[in-house]
Design an enzyme around this catalytic site. Structure first.
Site, PDB file in Angstrom:
ATOM      1  N   HIS A  14      55.499  14.303 -99.131  1.00 58.25           N
ATOM      2  CA  HIS A  14      56.408  14.395 -97.996  1.00 58.25           C
ATOM      3  C   HIS A  14      57.554  13.426 -98.266  1.00 58.25           C
ATOM      4  O   HIS A  14      57.314  12.231 -98.500  1.00 58.25           O
ATOM      5  CB  HIS A  14      55.732  13.937 -96.700  1.00 58.25           C
ATOM      6  CG  HIS A  14      54.559  14.760 -96.253  1.00 58.25           C
ATOM      7  ND1 HIS A  14      54.638  15.675 -95.233  1.00 58.25           N
ATOM      8  CD2 HIS A  14      53.269  14.773 -96.666  1.00 58.25           C
ATOM      9  CE1 HIS A  14      53.447  16.222 -95.031  1.00 58.25           C
ATOM     10  NE2 HIS A  14      52.596  15.689 -95.883  1.00 58.25           N
ATOM     11  N   ASN A  39      49.502  12.285 -98.308  1.00 60.18           N
ATOM     12  CA  ASN A  39      48.232  12.263 -97.579  1.00 60.18           C
ATOM     13  C   ASN A  39      47.144  12.788 -98.505  1.00 60.18           C
ATOM     14  O   ASN A  39      47.311  13.832 -99.139  1.00 60.18           O
ATOM     15  CB  ASN A  39      48.329  13.156 -96.336  1.00 60.18           C
ATOM     16  CG  ASN A  39      49.325  12.640 -95.327  1.00 60.18           C
ATOM     17  OD1 ASN A  39      49.495  11.435 -95.184  1.00 60.18           O
ATOM     18  ND2 ASN A  39      49.999  13.539 -94.633  1.00 60.18           N
ATOM     19  N   HIS A  67      51.099  17.540-102.726  1.00 58.63           N
ATOM     20  CA  HIS A  67      52.468  17.592-102.209  1.00 58.63           C
ATOM     21  C   HIS A  67      52.900  16.216-101.755  1.00 58.63           C
ATOM     22  O   HIS A  67      52.112  15.427-101.251  1.00 58.63           O
ATOM     23  CB  HIS A  67      52.600  18.593-101.058  1.00 58.63           C
ATOM     24  CG  HIS A  67      51.656  18.360 -99.915  1.00 58.63           C
ATOM     25  ND1 HIS A  67      50.347  18.792 -99.949  1.00 58.63           N
ATOM     26  CD2 HIS A  67      51.824  17.755 -98.714  1.00 58.63           C
ATOM     27  CE1 HIS A  67      49.746  18.465 -98.810  1.00 58.63           C
ATOM     28  NE2 HIS A  67      50.623  17.817 -98.044  1.00 58.63           N
ATOM     29  N   GLY A  98      44.924  12.861 -93.001  1.00 55.19           N
ATOM     30  CA  GLY A  98      45.862  13.848 -92.476  1.00 55.19           C
ATOM     31  C   GLY A  98      46.212  14.970 -93.430  1.00 55.19           C
ATOM     32  O   GLY A  98      47.086  15.774 -93.120  1.00 55.19           O
ATOM     33  N   GLN A  99      45.544  15.044 -94.586  1.00 55.89           N
ATOM     34  CA  GLN A  99      45.855  16.149 -95.498  1.00 55.89           C
ATOM     35  C   GLN A  99      45.277  17.445 -94.942  1.00 55.89           C
ATOM     36  O   GLN A  99      44.082  17.503 -94.596  1.00 55.89           O
ATOM     37  CB  GLN A  99      45.294  15.886 -96.902  1.00 55.89           C
ATOM     38  CG  GLN A  99      45.764  16.937 -97.918  1.00 55.89           C
ATOM     39  CD  GLN A  99      45.296  16.658 -99.345  1.00 55.89           C
ATOM     40  OE1 GLN A  99      44.508  15.734 -99.586  1.00 55.89           O
ATOM     41  NE2 GLN A  99      45.762  17.451-100.288  1.00 55.89           N
ATOM     42  N   ASP A 151      59.835  21.088 -94.419  1.00 57.65           N
ATOM     43  CA  ASP A 151      58.577  21.209 -93.691  1.00 57.65           C
ATOM     44  C   ASP A 151      58.798  22.044 -92.435  1.00 57.65           C
ATOM     45  O   ASP A 151      59.792  21.874 -91.726  1.00 57.65           O
ATOM     46  CB  ASP A 151      58.041  19.814 -93.330  1.00 57.65           C
ATOM     47  CG  ASP A 151      56.579  19.845 -92.933  1.00 57.65           C
ATOM     48  OD1 ASP A 151      55.753  19.270 -93.674  1.00 57.65           O
ATOM     49  OD2 ASP A 151      56.250  20.439 -91.878  1.00 57.65           O
ATOM     50  N   ILE A 152      57.842  22.924 -92.129  1.00 59.00           N
ATOM     51  CA  ILE A 152      57.970  23.826 -90.981  1.00 59.00           C
ATOM     52  C   ILE A 152      57.854  23.068 -89.658  1.00 59.00           C
ATOM     53  O   ILE A 152      58.304  23.562 -88.619  1.00 59.00           O
ATOM     54  CB  ILE A 152      56.894  24.941 -91.098  1.00 59.00           C
ATOM     55  CG1 ILE A 152      57.295  26.184 -90.327  1.00 59.00           C
ATOM     56  CG2 ILE A 152      55.526  24.450 -90.661  1.00 59.00           C
ATOM     57  CD1 ILE A 152      56.429  27.398 -90.655  1.00 59.00           C
TER      58      ILE A 152
HETATM   59  P1  5GP Z   1      49.554  17.556 -95.105  1.00 67.39           P
HETATM   60  O1  5GP Z   1      49.137  17.504 -93.658  1.00 67.39           O
HETATM   61  O2  5GP Z   1      48.559  18.358 -95.924  1.00 67.39           O
HETATM   62  O3  5GP Z   1      49.868  16.226 -95.715  1.00 67.39           O
HETATM   63  O4  5GP Z   1      50.925  18.341 -95.121  1.00 67.39           O
HETATM   64  C1  5GP Z   1      51.037  19.711 -94.994  1.00 67.39           C
HETATM   65  C2  5GP Z   1      52.403  19.989 -94.430  1.00 67.39           C
HETATM   66  O5  5GP Z   1      52.698  21.368 -94.610  1.00 67.39           O
HETATM   67  C3  5GP Z   1      52.528  19.715 -92.926  1.00 67.39           C
HETATM   68  O6  5GP Z   1      53.533  18.735 -92.712  1.00 67.39           O
HETATM   69  C4  5GP Z   1      52.908  21.071 -92.332  1.00 67.39           C
HETATM   70  O7  5GP Z   1      53.852  20.970 -91.285  1.00 67.39           O
HETATM   71  C5  5GP Z   1      53.467  21.814 -93.526  1.00 67.39           C
HETATM   72  N1  5GP Z   1      53.305  23.241 -93.482  1.00 67.39           N
HETATM   73  C6  5GP Z   1      52.177  23.920 -93.135  1.00 67.39           C
HETATM   74  N2  5GP Z   1      52.377  25.241 -93.236  1.00 67.39           N
HETATM   75  C7  5GP Z   1      53.665  25.410 -93.659  1.00 67.39           C
HETATM   76  C8  5GP Z   1      54.461  26.565 -93.955  1.00 67.39           C
HETATM   77  O8  5GP Z   1      54.028  27.712 -93.869  1.00 67.39           O
HETATM   78  N3  5GP Z   1      55.741  26.336 -94.354  1.00 67.39           N
HETATM   79  C9  5GP Z   1      56.256  25.075 -94.465  1.00 67.39           C
HETATM   80  N4  5GP Z   1      57.526  24.968 -94.861  1.00 67.39           N
HETATM   81  N5  5GP Z   1      55.523  23.964 -94.209  1.00 67.39           N
HETATM   82  C10 5GP Z   1      54.249  24.132 -93.812  1.00 67.39           C
END
Ligand code: 5GP
Ligand code: ZN
Length: 125
Positions: free
Chosen positions: A113, A98, A111, A104-105, A43-44
């Site tokens: 985590h 999420n 995906h 929080g999605q 994760d970034i």
């Molecule tokens: P969500 O919030 O949808 O459950 O998770 C999305 C995740 O993607 C977040 O934890 C966010 O930090 C990660 N993310 C968003 N953009 C990028 C990216 O460009 N590269 C990577 N490696 N992770 C990303």
């Protein structure tokens, strides 16, 4: 060479999806492992010492939709999460899906985590 037939039954790549672009290699990511069905990368914006995202190559908006449409791929994702947790030497870890913006999605490509390497609270925030 003939193009892959376009999948109109769900699962096909979406032009405006960040994670489809990572699957296609159009956006770089720190890959942890890849299989025929899944891709795992760091994760970034990590929320724990180990924070890895596992995504299916196919596009579905969330984990339950993926599981309903392609259960074998959902199983691959979970198996890969457990194997990576072993490789990362995580004794305890959390797998989070999420689902919906209220939870929080932010990326609407299914995906998981995989989080570990620190203590965690219950219930989650
Ligand atoms: P969500 O919030 O949808 O459950 O998770 C999305 C995740 O993607 C977040 O934890 C966010 O930090 C990660 N993310 C968003 N953009 C990028 C990216 O460009 N590269 C990577 N490696 N992770 C990303
Ligand atoms: Zn996608």
């Amino acid at each position: 060479m003939a193009q892959e037939p376009r999948r109109d039954d769900g699962g096909g790549p979406q032009d405006d999806c960040l994670f489809c672009k990572i699957v296609a290699g159009h956006i770089p990511a720190t890959l942890v492992r890849e299989s025929d069905t899944t891709v795992a990368f760091r994760d970034i914006n990590p929320q724990a010492p180990t924070h890895i995202l596992l995504i299916p190559r196919v596009h579905y908006p969330d984990a339950a939709t993926l599981a309903a449409a392609e259960p074998a791929v959902a199983a691959d994702l979970l198996r890969a999460a457990g194997e990576i947790a072993g490789e990362e030497k995580l004794e305890s870890y959390r797998i989070v899906f999420n689902t919906g913006s209220g939870a929080g999605q932010t990326v609407f490509h299914a995906h998981a985590h995989l989080l570990g390497g620190r203590g965690m609270q219950w219930p989650p925030g």
